[in-house]
Design an enzyme around this catalytic site. Sequence first.
Site, PDB file in Angstrom:
ATOM      1  N   ARG A  93       0.987  -1.307  -0.029  1.00  0.00           N
ATOM      2  CA  ARG A  93      -0.084   0.093   0.198  1.00  0.00           C
ATOM      3  C   ARG A  93       0.883   1.212   0.091  1.00  0.00           C
ATOM      4  O   ARG A  93       0.494   2.253  -0.642  1.00  0.00           O
ATOM      5  CB  ARG A  93      -1.113  -0.055   0.904  1.00  0.00           C
TER       6      ARG A  93
ATOM      7  N   LYS B 171     -18.504 -19.271  -0.352  1.00  0.00           N
ATOM      8  CA  LYS B 171     -19.879 -19.056  -0.036  1.00  0.00           C
ATOM      9  C   LYS B 171     -20.667 -18.226  -0.964  1.00  0.00           C
ATOM     10  O   LYS B 171     -20.198 -17.030  -1.243  1.00  0.00           O
ATOM     11  CB  LYS B 171     -20.074 -18.713   1.477  1.00  0.00           C
TER      12      LYS B 171
ATOM     13  N   GLY C   2      -9.286 -10.538  -1.837  1.00  0.00           N
ATOM     14  CA  GLY C   2      -7.978 -10.886  -1.020  1.00  0.00           C
ATOM     15  C   GLY C   2      -7.449 -12.120  -1.424  1.00  0.00           C
ATOM     16  O   GLY C   2      -6.209 -12.340  -1.794  1.00  0.00           O
TER      17      GLY C   2
ATOM     18  N   GLY D 233     -12.776  -4.547  -0.020  1.00  0.00           N
ATOM     19  CA  GLY D 233     -14.267  -4.289   0.412  1.00  0.00           C
ATOM     20  C   GLY D 233     -14.668  -3.398  -0.845  1.00  0.00           C
ATOM     21  O   GLY D 233     -15.670  -3.425  -1.459  1.00  0.00           O
TER      22      GLY D 233
END
Length: 400
Positions: free
Chosen positions: A38, A199, A357, A380
Amino acid sequence: MANFKTLDDLGDVSGKRALVRVDLNVPMADGSVTDDTRLRATLPTVTELADRGAIVLLLAHFGRPKGQQRPDMSLSLVTRAYGGVLGRPVRFVEDCQGEGAKAAVATMSPGDVAILDNTRFHPGEEKNDPALAAAMAELGDFYVNDAFSAAHRAHASTEGLAHLLPAYAGRAMEKELTALEAALGNPERPVAAVVGGAKVSTKLDVLKNLVAKVDHLIIGGGMANTFLAARGVDVGKSLCEHDLKDTALEILDAADRANCTVHLPYDVVVAKEFAANPPSLRTCNVHEVASDEMILDVGPAAIEALADVLKTCRTLVWNGPLGAFETPPFDCATVQLARTAAALTKEGSLVSVAGGGDTVAALNHAGVADDFTFVSTAGGAFLEWMEGKELPGVKALEQA
Ligand code: ADP
Ligand code: MG
């Protein structure tokens, strides 16, 4: 095309104060930064602004101090590492607003770079309090947002500030938005999406958005089991959300109506126990999974067919591994399809954009992350964009 100003639209910035929102939220262990990805991502913007003579003031959050001053979440802990990555001295200013900060900034010269302390030390940051945004705005002459990874949050430093100062997208933000636009905003067709991962429940909105936008939806990972089960396949002991049967059928229906071809695996790699190279490992047709077996990867025949699908496509967007890739040999399908996508990208026939991720980890594991057109590390924010949501930090730049 998203409509926002970039650093190219700035005039002479010499001696002007740039408030630059970046992502400095790096992982630390024993006082050291353990992954400086980052920090490195900010370099194009920060170096350019400093070289153009701006006074560069970096705004960022660090951890979750919830509006409290927490010495263990001070950006002073990151300042030295940041200076090392930037290759120039970096000052630290103890607050991101207020008289003390103003006085410190007043002593800076053109080309100087400073990190201002954690925006989340102020409760107004996460509340997007206009008073905090106004206090931060007093420190700068213009605002640059270079933190796509924080753009899904409407906070004072990511959204509010953009309305108070002339606002620009930084280089990393510009690159990310351009790549995402090319992948789903206004893509070259046909478009394929790969959606995998554990999922269905965590990616319902992603699936619903994609069926309306892409020509081929390739479903793998644990979530494929839910779709297979909904279609009446016995998936044995596999990870499967049986309660989402109706939702899965609705998504398949919506895909049908939108002329989106859904690809579910027809052969799979199964085992009786979840371990590396287990003795019970075998490959079979999806209709032959035994009641004591679990599906842990997409099979080789399906992967070959999916490679042929990608060869017909011009654009690919990928989120989620196709199998339990952390445990060999259940990384095979992900690695193989990722290599196909990378090769097609290198040939110039495919624009490939990936994020998430575990997806980034899987592409690194396959050794192809650099060969994709763009790999987003935004987490996100990337997922919300895949869901078709408008990101407040991006929207504010477009209105600026
Ligand atoms: P991302 O972080 O890229 O969005 P997810 O977090 O949704 O991806 O999913 C990644 C996880 O899904 C990995 O830990 C992987 O092991 C798991 N997974 C993939 N396929 C299966 C499967 N068939 N059974 C169990 N877990 C799986
Ligand atoms: Mg994950």
